[in-house]
Design a protein around this motif. Sequence first.
Motif, PDB file in Angstrom:
ATOM      1  N   VAL A 196       0.835  -1.189   0.000  1.00 50.55           N
ATOM      2  CA  VAL A 196       0.000   0.000   0.000  1.00 50.55           C
ATOM      3  C   VAL A 196       0.876   1.248   0.000  1.00 50.55           C
ATOM      4  CG1 VAL A 196      -1.739   1.286   1.288  1.00 50.55           C
ATOM      5  CG2 VAL A 196      -1.859  -1.206   1.191  1.00 50.55           C
ATOM      6  N   GLN A 197       0.552   2.192  -0.881  1.00 46.20           N
ATOM      7  CA  GLN A 197       1.280   3.456  -0.956  1.00 46.20           C
ATOM      8  C   GLN A 197       0.674   4.462   0.016  1.00 46.20           C
ATOM      9  OE1 GLN A 197       3.882   4.128  -2.546  1.00 46.20           O
ATOM     10  NE2 GLN A 197       4.033   3.010  -4.449  1.00 46.20           N
ATOM     11  N   PRO A 198       1.385   5.560   0.351  1.00 46.19           N
ATOM     12  CA  PRO A 198       0.754   6.661   1.063  1.00 46.19           C
ATOM     13  C   PRO A 198      -0.404   7.182   0.223  1.00 46.19           C
ATOM     14  CG  PRO A 198       3.118   6.982   0.904  1.00 46.19           C
ATOM     15  CD  PRO A 198       2.783   5.839   0.023  1.00 46.19           C
ATOM     16  N   GLU A 199      -1.613   7.291   0.783  1.00 49.13           N
ATOM     17  CA  GLU A 199      -2.777   7.618  -0.028  1.00 49.13           C
ATOM     18  C   GLU A 199      -3.155   9.088   0.039  1.00 49.13           C
ATOM     19  OE1 GLU A 199      -5.491   4.605   1.246  1.00 49.13           O
ATOM     20  OE2 GLU A 199      -4.786   3.237  -0.286  1.00 49.13           O
ATOM     21  N   GLN A 200      -2.616   9.814   1.002  1.00 50.51           N
ATOM     22  CA  GLN A 200      -2.720  11.252   0.975  1.00 50.51           C
ATOM     23  C   GLN A 200      -1.451  11.829   1.571  1.00 50.51           C
ATOM     24  OE1 GLN A 200      -6.002  13.513   2.039  1.00 50.51           O
ATOM     25  NE2 GLN A 200      -7.459  12.382   0.808  1.00 50.51           N
ATOM     26  N   GLN A 201      -1.260  13.104   1.327  1.00 45.62           N
ATOM     27  CA  GLN A 201      -0.055  13.740   1.841  1.00 45.62           C
ATOM     28  C   GLN A 201      -0.272  14.332   3.230  1.00 45.62           C
ATOM     29  OE1 GLN A 201       1.212  16.450  -1.224  1.00 45.62           O
ATOM     30  NE2 GLN A 201       1.720  14.810  -2.626  1.00 45.62           N
ATOM     31  N   VAL A 202      -1.499  14.253   3.730  1.00 41.78           N
ATOM     32  CA  VAL A 202      -1.803  14.722   5.078  1.00 41.78           C
ATOM     33  C   VAL A 202      -2.645  13.666   5.768  1.00 41.78           C
ATOM     34  CG1 VAL A 202      -1.744  17.152   4.447  1.00 41.78           C
ATOM     35  CG2 VAL A 202      -3.892  15.911   4.317  1.00 41.78           C
ATOM     36  N   ASP A 203      -2.932  13.892   7.036  1.00 47.23           N
ATOM     37  CA  ASP A 203      -3.760  12.995   7.824  1.00 47.23           C
ATOM     38  C   ASP A 203      -5.146  12.883   7.189  1.00 47.23           C
ATOM     39  OD1 ASP A 203      -5.224  11.659   9.694  1.00 47.23           O
ATOM     40  OD2 ASP A 203      -4.668  12.931  11.381  1.00 47.23           O
ATOM     41  N   GLU A 204      -5.542  11.672   6.832  1.00 48.73           N
ATOM     42  CA  GLU A 204      -6.821  11.484   6.158  1.00 48.73           C
ATOM     43  C   GLU A 204      -8.022  11.766   7.058  1.00 48.73           C
ATOM     44  OE1 GLU A 204      -6.545   7.567   4.644  1.00 48.73           O
ATOM     45  OE2 GLU A 204      -5.534   8.177   2.821  1.00 48.73           O
TER      46      GLU A 204
ATOM     47  N   ALA B 153      -4.907  20.115   0.574  1.00 45.71           N
ATOM     48  CA  ALA B 153      -4.372  18.817   0.968  1.00 45.71           C
ATOM     49  C   ALA B 153      -5.186  17.689   0.357  1.00 45.71           C
ATOM     50  CB  ALA B 153      -4.370  18.702   2.493  1.00 45.71           C
ATOM     51  N   ALA B 154      -6.498  17.869   0.307  1.00 50.21           N
ATOM     52  CA  ALA B 154      -7.361  16.819  -0.237  1.00 50.21           C
ATOM     53  C   ALA B 154      -7.173  16.648  -1.739  1.00 50.21           C
ATOM     54  CB  ALA B 154      -8.820  17.141   0.080  1.00 50.21           C
TER      55      ALA B 154
ATOM     56  N   ASN C 275      -2.621  11.461  -5.386  1.00 50.57           N
ATOM     57  CA  ASN C 275      -1.967  10.280  -4.815  1.00 50.57           C
ATOM     58  C   ASN C 275      -2.825   9.036  -4.995  1.00 50.57           C
ATOM     59  OD1 ASN C 275       0.183  11.835  -4.086  1.00 50.57           O
ATOM     60  ND2 ASN C 275       0.051  11.418  -1.896  1.00 50.57           N
ATOM     61  N   ARG C 276      -4.132   9.197  -4.938  1.00 55.89           N
ATOM     62  CA  ARG C 276      -5.026   8.065  -5.218  1.00 55.89           C
ATOM     63  C   ARG C 276      -4.822   7.588  -6.655  1.00 55.89           C
ATOM     64  NH1 ARG C 276      -7.367   5.802  -0.875  1.00 55.89           N
ATOM     65  NH2 ARG C 276      -7.715   7.374   0.722  1.00 55.89           N
TER      66      ARG C 276
ATOM     67  N   SER D  85       5.159  15.125 -22.909  1.00 61.35           N
ATOM     68  CA  SER D  85       4.195  14.739 -21.889  1.00 61.35           C
ATOM     69  C   SER D  85       2.991  15.670 -21.855  1.00 61.35           C
ATOM     70  CB  SER D  85       4.866  14.725 -20.508  1.00 61.35           C
ATOM     71  OG  SER D  85       3.938  14.325 -19.523  1.00 61.35           O
ATOM     72  N   VAL D  86       1.803  15.078 -21.896  1.00 62.61           N
ATOM     73  CA  VAL D  86       0.570  15.828 -21.653  1.00 62.61           C
ATOM     74  C   VAL D  86       0.171  15.682 -20.189  1.00 62.61           C
ATOM     75  CG1 VAL D  86      -1.869  16.056 -22.253  1.00 62.61           C
ATOM     76  CG2 VAL D  86      -0.185  15.532 -24.043  1.00 62.61           C
ATOM     77  N   PHE D  87       0.260  14.461 -19.665  1.00 65.17           N
ATOM     78  CA  PHE D  87      -0.104  14.220 -18.271  1.00 65.17           C
ATOM     79  C   PHE D  87       0.727  13.062 -17.739  1.00 65.17           C
ATOM     80  CE2 PHE D  87      -3.812  12.911 -15.267  1.00 65.17           C
ATOM     81  CZ  PHE D  87      -3.256  13.629 -14.214  1.00 65.17           C
ATOM     82  N   GLU D  88       1.557  13.340 -16.752  1.00 63.65           N
ATOM     83  CA  GLU D  88       2.316  12.298 -16.087  1.00 63.65           C
ATOM     84  C   GLU D  88       2.214  12.505 -14.577  1.00 63.65           C
ATOM     85  OE1 GLU D  88       6.953  13.637 -15.991  1.00 63.65           O
ATOM     86  OE2 GLU D  88       6.170  13.236 -18.014  1.00 63.65           O
ATOM     87  N   ILE D  89       2.241  11.425 -13.833  1.00 64.54           N
ATOM     88  CA  ILE D  89       2.149  11.497 -12.378  1.00 64.54           C
ATOM     89  C   ILE D  89       3.558  11.534 -11.811  1.00 64.54           C
ATOM     90  CG2 ILE D  89       1.343  10.347 -10.281  1.00 64.54           C
ATOM     91  CD1 ILE D  89      -0.845   9.052 -11.940  1.00 64.54           C
TER      92      ILE D  89
END
Length: 445
Positions: A22-30, A42-43, A49-50, A258-262
Amino acid sequence: MNKLLVLFSFLLLTGCKQFLDVQPEQQVDESQAITNASTAEAAVNGLYNRLGNDGYYGSNFPALSYLSGGDVQWTGSQGAPQEITSRKLTADNGYVGSGWSAIYRTILAANYLLETVPPLNDPLLTADRKNQILGEAYAIRALSYFDLARGWGGVQLILKPTYTPQDNTGISRSSLDETYAQVLKDLTAAEPLLGNTTNRNRVTKKTVYALRARYHLYRQEWDKAEEYATKLIDDASYKLVKPYSAFFANNAVNTTESVFEIAYSNSFKNGHSNWWLPPALSGRREWAPSAQLVTLLNDPKVGGNRKELIAQTAPPGNLWYGKLYYRNPIGTDPAYLIRIAELYLIRAEARAQLGNTTAALADLNAIRDRAGVPLSTASTKETLVQAVEDERRVEFAFETDRWFDLGRKGRIGTVLNITDPNKYVLPIPNSEILADKALTQNKGY
């Protein structure tokens, strides 16, 4: 309990078990609700990140296309990917469960933004910034439903946040047409909210244009596919880079290709390199190019300079591996969602279908020229459409394309010799069927 905490607690309880870490799913406390500009920002970061999570574009969802499409083989011993490559996919498959769950988590995160941001009253959250956030949420929800549609067919359309385990249950599956209609509705809603800027890591109006081009290609709406692809091709911010490897080699990021990269980092990692690289390069090499793909990429008349996508380990192993994802620190490679090359090939196919063979050939040859291969001389609609399919195979060899490309054209049976048409879509995860009696299984699973 705080709404956002309830939302993600519910998702973790009812979602399928992740096959990969499992990766970190948000950069702040969910557990932090969206109440002001800071928590809204943050959201929205968490929404990206999702999208880039291991279950979604960080690993498992692309792997469903890799391993189904016939050009990537599984070299490990784990059962879930082996089921895919051996054509024995079941509804308990971990890759399928992880991908489905991660996509719906992305949708529900977008839903929460769409509901909570409009009424916020914070002077730091200007009207323009609110619109941008809402546009990003609509566009990412559109992409998520598009990926569900091309993978699983018609799905449940969940358009409101989930606050309790009882919310958003009992919803019947929509048809494939209805699911695609929701994609278009969301893209249409997103477009006027977004700025006409160039940002290769975040959604803008230009990203929506690219997603529209892809959507219309899948729906065989050739005029619209050509129109939206042209918007990007005519934009000076996007150009094919030369040679082919320039968009990923030497730690390149955010090139004009690149048009869209994460974007990924040490704290939010892309899982691809772990599965592509050999042990000598700190990977596991459990995804590997097939012998046929190696031959195509090494053929000067087919792969050309796209041979840089692969490399071979030293003797005595002599093992071929993919090197699109290779960076050090490991896991910091971008995930490439849309490149300008795709827009050229979308427009080439659309123009061929519309009978504009001269213009279609010019678009196809723009890609072939960049790859350093002989220019095509295809001159009929049929030969051009096939030439575009062949080009996409090597151009996007390690991107989320081959299986879905064959699927949209009805060519899975012919090319991959899969005789059961029920297997042209993925199964709904059994755990989801058990959790919601309104959710029905795809035929044949």
